[in-house]
Scaffold this motif. Structure first.
Motif, mmCIF file in Angstrom:
data_model
loop_
_atom_site.group_PDB
_atom_site.id
_atom_site.type_symbol
_atom_site.label_atom_id
_atom_site.label_comp_id
_atom_site.label_asym_id
_atom_site.label_seq_id
_atom_site.Cartn_x
_atom_site.Cartn_y
_atom_site.Cartn_z
ATOM 1 N N LYS B 131 50.514 -109.455 11.447
ATOM 2 C CA LYS B 131 51.707 -108.927 11.685
ATOM 3 C C LYS B 131 50.744 -108.499 13.721
ATOM 4 C CE LYS B 131 54.923 -105.172 10.803
ATOM 5 N NZ LYS B 131 53.970 -104.212 9.487
ATOM 6 N N ASP B 132 49.297 -108.774 13.253
ATOM 7 C CA ASP B 132 48.474 -108.480 14.285
ATOM 8 C C ASP B 132 48.082 -109.379 15.659
ATOM 9 O OD1 ASP B 132 46.671 -106.418 15.389
ATOM 10 O OD2 ASP B 132 44.872 -107.897 14.394
ATOM 11 N N ALA B 133 48.237 -110.544 14.735
ATOM 12 C CA ALA B 133 48.403 -111.919 14.805
ATOM 13 C C ALA B 133 49.302 -112.218 16.246
ATOM 14 C CB ALA B 133 48.533 -113.146 14.728
ATOM 15 N N GLN B 134 50.720 -111.256 15.357
ATOM 16 C CA GLN B 134 52.078 -111.108 16.515
ATOM 17 C C GLN B 134 51.600 -110.760 18.157
ATOM 18 O OE1 GLN B 134 54.255 -110.233 13.333
ATOM 19 N NE2 GLN B 134 54.928 -112.345 13.517
ATOM 20 N N LYS B 135 50.934 -110.009 17.797
ATOM 21 C CA LYS B 135 50.667 -109.293 19.226
ATOM 22 C C LYS B 135 50.266 -110.091 20.003
ATOM 23 C CE LYS B 135 49.070 -105.123 17.163
ATOM 24 N NZ LYS B 135 48.403 -104.553 17.192
ATOM 25 N N GLN B 148 30.446 -110.440 5.731
ATOM 26 C CA GLN B 148 31.882 -110.714 5.110
ATOM 27 C C GLN B 148 33.211 -110.174 5.704
ATOM 28 O OE1 GLN B 148 30.350 -112.075 1.370
ATOM 29 N NE2 GLN B 148 31.631 -111.927 0.880
ATOM 30 N N GLU B 149 33.570 -109.295 6.605
ATOM 31 C CA GLU B 149 34.595 -108.414 7.097
ATOM 32 C C GLU B 149 35.218 -109.422 8.031
ATOM 33 O OE1 GLU B 149 32.310 -104.230 6.830
ATOM 34 O OE2 GLU B 149 32.576 -104.819 8.917
ATOM 35 N N ILE B 150 36.584 -109.003 8.051
ATOM 36 C CA ILE B 150 37.075 -109.114 9.664
ATOM 37 C C ILE B 150 38.165 -107.700 10.419
ATOM 38 C CG2 ILE B 150 39.931 -110.055 9.860
ATOM 39 C CD1 ILE B 150 39.769 -111.683 7.433
ATOM 40 N N THR B 151 37.415 -108.203 11.589
ATOM 41 C CA THR B 151 37.968 -106.126 12.277
ATOM 42 C C THR B 151 39.958 -106.880 12.807
ATOM 43 O OG1 THR B 151 35.484 -106.072 12.019
ATOM 44 C CG2 THR B 151 37.499 -104.075 13.292
ATOM 45 N N THR B 152 40.438 -105.869 13.020
ATOM 46 C CA THR B 152 42.099 -105.671 13.512
ATOM 47 C C THR B 152 41.668 -105.542 14.676
ATOM 48 O OG1 THR B 152 42.992 -104.405 13.103
ATOM 49 C CG2 THR B 152 43.194 -106.169 11.349
ATOM 50 N N SER B 153 42.614 -105.666 15.518
ATOM 51 C CA SER B 153 42.370 -105.872 17.283
ATOM 52 C C SER B 153 42.876 -104.138 16.979
ATOM 53 C CB SER B 153 43.826 -105.948 17.570
ATOM 54 O OG SER B 153 44.981 -105.577 17.736
ATOM 55 N N ASP B 154 43.271 -103.246 16.831
ATOM 56 C CA ASP B 154 42.586 -101.712 15.502
ATOM 57 C C ASP B 154 41.950 -101.589 15.959
ATOM 58 O OD1 ASP B 154 45.385 -101.755 16.971
ATOM 59 O OD2 ASP B 154 46.458 -102.429 15.208
#
Ligand code: SF4
Lengths: 469, 201
Positions: B131-135, B148-154
């Motif tokens: 969903k995030d990538a769809q932005k 070992q972390e992914i941080t989303t755009s939010d």
């Protein structure tokens, strides 16, 4: 006292540079042979990561798979674009990285597995690798030699080592002696007919017995060349006087004091009494007859006196495989092998492109003509084999009989250069693989010895050469 | 091999399942003598029309995704042949991280050999990232391998697992060759010994 060791154990032990706890080893590589097909991405990998060739002095490059073998080859450019690009890439890589190199116009150029031994690069007790499955050929010298993939080529270029786990030991003993008309090619095919193409999987084969002892180096190379067709990782023959005699005086063989030192070590390279083999196969030399393949796998080998098998002669998955083979090869089950008509004869390749092979073929052809309409070619394994044959007048014998006399290369062993079969064409070939499409799309290949190839060229069909001697 | 530590970039959504190596790089492009330059043929059949023009509907052709660095993909990514051309093409395009619910084995290990980080996450988390990538261009995700972390755009954080040894190799930029080179001492010791035992080699 240490446990008795096989020849393979001894060479292996002498080359372990590092061993991990799980038994995986870094095996040190004494000779790395390189040709144009499997090396470009490896050299590119070095460039991308800013690495050098660890030991350019132990690395030998020869173009062979793609080179045209016609007499005018140095005049025109190679027409097939991919072939040309691969050849140009090897040329650039060999020069940029400063490895030993035998370019197309060097008289010493030829099939990499013929050039290596001829120049004295291959010596007893060495580890030899090449991005090519028929590297097994070099095992004839009692060196541990096997094929590797492109990422391993890069690994060896960069580190002069290979990450390896040890294989098992297998012994193939050929006792007694060979009957007239029976050659090393027949021996190696007879072995594969027994073991199947997977019989040697996971093993290194040591060939031994009186028949092997009596063989020349050329013959031993033919035997080891096809170890891989039996699925083995490598084939080996313990060095002896025949080996030392062949090696002595070659350009890169040791000289003087170093020769004495080498010889002393080489003489320890044999399997100890009582050493363990995981598998053993014994064949009687007297039982081996001229052998040909009828199908599309090297294990589809039978005595020339036999008939084409029925699929029902097999079991399991082989039934369908045999059906498919018969269909592809356009053969009727039950027909005599000697009734198979041939339209092309190819003598050459790293299996049978050496001087002795040409002598054997010329002995059958002398004073005779090949059948009308037959296309027949002899392709020397190296430029030096070509010169030697010419010095012995063998080229005349071939030309008088109606053969073409070519320049060195892999030629019709595989369809990567202009020498190919047309769809449906059928060859008697001294090479090592009869796979579908190996000699061209829909090509049909029967593997034979050089003498048998010469016999088929004369009669136009597969022929028992023993009727001609 | 290039080191991989922290990456911040645009993530592209490719929800298709079973994207195989033939889709990643068709057979046609395997005859090259190089491993670089394959990026322009990445996903060739989906990316280009028959006449060679770009298919404007394909995600990587959309203006927002032309600089994609991270791929969020459907299940079983990279199945098919063992060809290393697939990770070579992905890397050459500029993608160095692929996130999915699962990967084909050989492709997975080939990624590590080529400086690409494949991340396996449970479906719900992949859904969030998808969903995030769809932005589009607004979807700048960050991947921190060390943590070992992914941080989303939010700014939401998702943790992931990675084999400790493989992680180390990526952080230090070590491929098989690099690993062997760490044993350079053993190799040169062997060479010294062999030079005196077998000087003719
Ligand atoms: S002659 Fe045939 S088998 Fe030998 S290296 Fe060339 S292509 Fe391979």
């Amino acid at each position: 006292m240490t446990a008795p060791k096989t020849l393979y154990d001894k060479i292996w032990d002498a080359h372990v540079a590092h061993q991990d706890d799980d038994g995986t080893c870094l095996l040190y590589i004494d000779r790395h042979l390189v040709h144009e097909v499997t090396s470009p991405q490896a050299f590119e990998g070095l460039r991308m990561s800013g690495r050098k060739v660890h030991s350019p002095d132990k690395t030998i490059a020869v173009p062979d798979h793609n080179v045209p073998t016609t007499l005018d080859r140095t005049e025109g450019e190679v027409k097939n674009e991919e072939s040309r690009i691969q050849l140009e890439a090897l040329d650039k890589n060999a020069r940029d990285f400063g490895v030993h190199y035998y370019p197309v116009d060097d008289v010493r150029q030829g099939v990499v597995h013929i050039v290596g031994p001829e120049q004295g690069w291959t010596l007893p007790g060495m580890t030899v690798v090449c991005g090519d499955s028929h590297t097994a050929t070099h095992g004839a010298f009692g060196s541990l030699a096997h094929g590797i993939g492109t990422s391993e080529v890069e690994h060896v270029l960069a580190t002069q080592t290979l990450i390896q786990a040890k294989s098992k030991n297998m012994k193939v003993e050929i006792t007694g002696k060979l009957m007239p008309g029976v050659t090393p090619k027949d021996v190696t095919m007879a072995v594969i007919a027994q073991t199947g193409t997977a019989g040697g999987t996971g093993h290194v084969i040591e060939y031994c017995g009186q028949v092997i002892r009596d063989m020349s180096m050329e013959g031993r190379m033919t035997v080891c060349n096809m170890a891989i067709e039996g699925g083995a990782r490598a084939g080996l023959i313990a060095p002896d006087e025949t080996t030392y005699k062949y090696v002595k005086g070659r350009p890169h063989a040791p000289k003087g004091e170093q020769w004495d030192m080498a010889l002393e070590w080489w003489k320890t390279l044999f399997t100890d009494e009582g050493a363990h083999f995981d598998q053993v196969l014994v064949l009687k030399g007297e039982d081996i007859v001229p052998t040909v393949t009828w199908g599309t796998s090297p294990e589809d080998a039978l005595p020339i006196t036999a008939t084409v098998p029925f699929p029902s002669d097999f079991e399991g998955g082989k039934v369908d495989a045999a059906k498919r083979s018969l269909d592809y090869m356009g053969l009727e089950a039950g027909m005599k092998l000697t009734d198979i008509q041939i339209d092309t004869v190819f003598i050459g390749s790293c299996t049978n492109g050496r001087i002795e092979d040409f002598r054997a073929a010329a002995d059958i052809l002398r004073g005779k003509k090949i059948k009308d309409g037959m296309r027949a070619m002899v392709v020397p394994g190296s430029g030096l084999v070509r010169l030697q044959a010419e010095a012995e007048g063998l080229d005349k014998v071939f030309l008088d009989a109606g053969f073409e006399w070519r320049l060195a290369g892999c030629s019709m062993c595989l369809a990567m250069n202009p020498d190919k079969l047309e769809p449906g064409e059928r060859s008697a070939s001294t090479s090592n693989r009869n796979f579908e499409g190996r000699q061209g799309r829909e090509s049909r290949t029967h593997l034979v010895s050089p003498a048998m190839a010469a016999a088929a060229a004369i009669t136009g069909h597969l022929t028992d050469v023993r009727d001609m001697i | 091999m290039d080191k991989f530590n922290k990456l911040t970039g645009i993530a592209a959504p490719m929800p298709l399942v079973n994207i195989d190596t033939d889709m990643i790089i068709p057979k046609l492009f395997l005859k090259t003598i190089k491993r670089s330059g394959l990026g322009k043929n990445l996903f060739d059949e989906m990316r280009y029309n028959e006449d060679g023009s770009e298919n404007p509907d394909f995600v990587l052709n959309k203006p927002a995704y032309r600089e994609t660095a991270i791929l969020v993909a459907g299940d079983n990514f990279g199945c098919g042949s063992s060809r290393e051309h697939a990770p070579w093409a992905i890397k050459d395009f500029g993608i160095t991280c692929v996130i999915s619910t699962s990967f084909a084995d050989i492709f997975f290990s080939n990624c590590f050999k080529n400086g690409i980080l494949p991340i396996v996450l449970p479906q719900e988390q992949v859904d969030i990232l998808m969903k995030d990538a769809q932005k589009g261009a607004n979807a700048r995700m960050s991947v921190d391998l060390e943590a070992q972390e992914i941080t989303t755009s939010d700014g939401d954080v998702i943790n992931f697992n990675v084999d400790a040894f493989k992680k180390q190799c990526l952080l230090e930029g070590l491929d098989d060759i690099g690993l062997t080179m760490q044993k350079a001492d053993s190799i040169s010791k062997f060479e010294t010994m062999s030079a005196s035992d077998r000087p003719w080699v």
